[in-house]
Design a protein around this motif. Structure first.
Motif, PDB file in Angstrom:
ATOM      1  N   ALA A 166       0.828  -1.205   0.000  1.00 54.65           N
ATOM      2  CA  ALA A 166       0.000   0.000   0.000  1.00 54.65           C
ATOM      3  C   ALA A 166       0.866   1.259   0.000  1.00 54.65           C
ATOM      4  O   ALA A 166       0.576   2.225  -0.717  1.00 54.65           O
ATOM      5  N   LEU A 167       1.932   1.256   0.799  1.00 53.42           N
ATOM      6  CA  LEU A 167       2.822   2.417   0.831  1.00 53.42           C
ATOM      7  C   LEU A 167       3.491   2.635  -0.519  1.00 53.42           C
ATOM      8  O   LEU A 167       3.560   3.766  -1.021  1.00 53.42           O
ATOM      9  N   GLU A 174      10.763   4.121  -2.059  1.00 52.81           N
ATOM     10  CA  GLU A 174      11.218   2.805  -1.629  1.00 52.81           C
ATOM     11  C   GLU A 174      12.123   2.881  -0.397  1.00 52.81           C
ATOM     12  O   GLU A 174      12.013   2.053   0.507  1.00 52.81           O
ATOM     13  N   ALA A 175      13.006   3.857  -0.363  1.00 53.43           N
ATOM     14  CA  ALA A 175      13.933   3.968   0.767  1.00 53.43           C
ATOM     15  C   ALA A 175      13.184   4.224   2.075  1.00 53.43           C
ATOM     16  O   ALA A 175      13.554   3.698   3.127  1.00 53.43           O
ATOM     17  N   VAL A 176      12.120   5.015   2.012  1.00 49.76           N
ATOM     18  CA  VAL A 176      11.321   5.306   3.205  1.00 49.76           C
ATOM     19  C   VAL A 176      10.584   4.046   3.663  1.00 49.76           C
ATOM     20  O   VAL A 176      10.543   3.722   4.849  1.00 49.76           O
ATOM     21  N   GLY A 182      12.268  -1.798   8.417  1.00 44.99           N
ATOM     22  CA  GLY A 182      13.509  -2.308   8.993  1.00 44.99           C
ATOM     23  C   GLY A 182      14.199  -3.281   8.060  1.00 44.99           C
ATOM     24  O   GLY A 182      14.714  -4.319   8.486  1.00 44.99           O
ATOM     25  N   HIS A 183      14.196  -2.962   6.767  1.00 49.90           N
ATOM     26  CA  HIS A 183      14.797  -3.840   5.771  1.00 49.90           C
ATOM     27  C   HIS A 183      15.715  -3.069   4.827  1.00 49.90           C
ATOM     28  O   HIS A 183      15.656  -1.854   4.745  1.00 49.90           O
ATOM     29  N   SER A 184      16.488  -3.827   4.077  1.00 48.48           N
ATOM     30  CA  SER A 184      17.305  -3.242   3.014  1.00 48.48           C
ATOM     31  C   SER A 184      16.423  -3.012   1.788  1.00 48.48           C
ATOM     32  O   SER A 184      15.332  -3.582   1.673  1.00 48.48           O
ATOM     33  N   MET A 185      16.906  -2.212   0.875  1.00 47.83           N
ATOM     34  CA  MET A 185      16.187  -1.982  -0.382  1.00 47.83           C
ATOM     35  C   MET A 185      16.055  -3.285  -1.162  1.00 47.83           C
ATOM     36  O   MET A 185      15.021  -3.554  -1.769  1.00 47.83           O
TER      37      MET A 185
END
Length: 194
Positions: A166-167, A174-176, A182-185
């Protein structure tokens, strides 16, 4: 398998809450995963002091720990509950949308906190997640999401995927989104982009 969109996920959460008085306690717990993208273990560890819940507008959750229920034979102190760092050892501040802030405020007004001021606890002060799977299965059956339905495999963790999708669909960078989860790209792109 498919993941529910936010409207479908909210419908599932509402149906869980209709199952019983005890299941009503799960509404805010499940909503933290859907609207804030927290892992179930992170929701378990939230304490009142970790939350900023203003009367109006956006709030914040300070995610610092995780809490699971592996059983007493898997912990050093024979406690059935283990508390430690988050999965990725990160500390992050996660925005809480106004709807979620109001829901958590209502939860805190209706139900006592658990040990150490944990926000979400069952009626015995233990972790809520022990009954989540059964309650979700009951709710899916009531909604007609049984065998053959596109959403039959929806579980608690699926709500985290719904949040991420949804975000991203709403245009949040994507970075946000990766930081909130709490993950990497790379993990975000590989696992959460639906």
């Amino acid at each position: 398998s498919e993941i529910p969109n936010v409207a479908e996920a909210w419908m599932l959460i509402d149906e869980v809450a209709r199952i019983s008085v005890e299941a009503e306690r799960m509404r805010g717990y499940l909503a933290m995963t859907l609207f804030a993208g927290l892992r179930p273990s992170e929701v378990n560890a939230l304490r009142v002091g970790d939350l900023d819940l203003p009367d109006h507008g956006w709030g914040e959750a300070r995610v610092r720990k995780s809490r699971t229920n592996p059983g007493s034979k898997f912990t050093d102190d024979d406690s059935p509950i283990a508390e430690g760092a988050t999965k990725t050892n990160d500390h992050r501040d996660v925005p809480l949308p106004p709807r979620l802030v109001l829901l958590v405020r209502a939860h805190l007004a209706a139900y006592p906190c658990g040990p150490d001021s944990t926000v979400f606890a069952n009626s015995n002060g233990g972790l809520l997640n022990g009954n989540i799977a059964r309650s979700l299965t009951t709710a899916k059956t009531r909604l007609g999401w049984g065998s053959g339905h596109a959403l039959e495999n929806t579980v608690h963790y699926t709500l985290r995927h719904s949040c991420a999708s949804a975000l991203l669909d709403a245009g949040v960078p994507e970075a946000v989104v990766a930081q909130r989860l709490g993950h990497s790209m790379q993990t975000l792109r590989a696992v959460y982009w639906h």
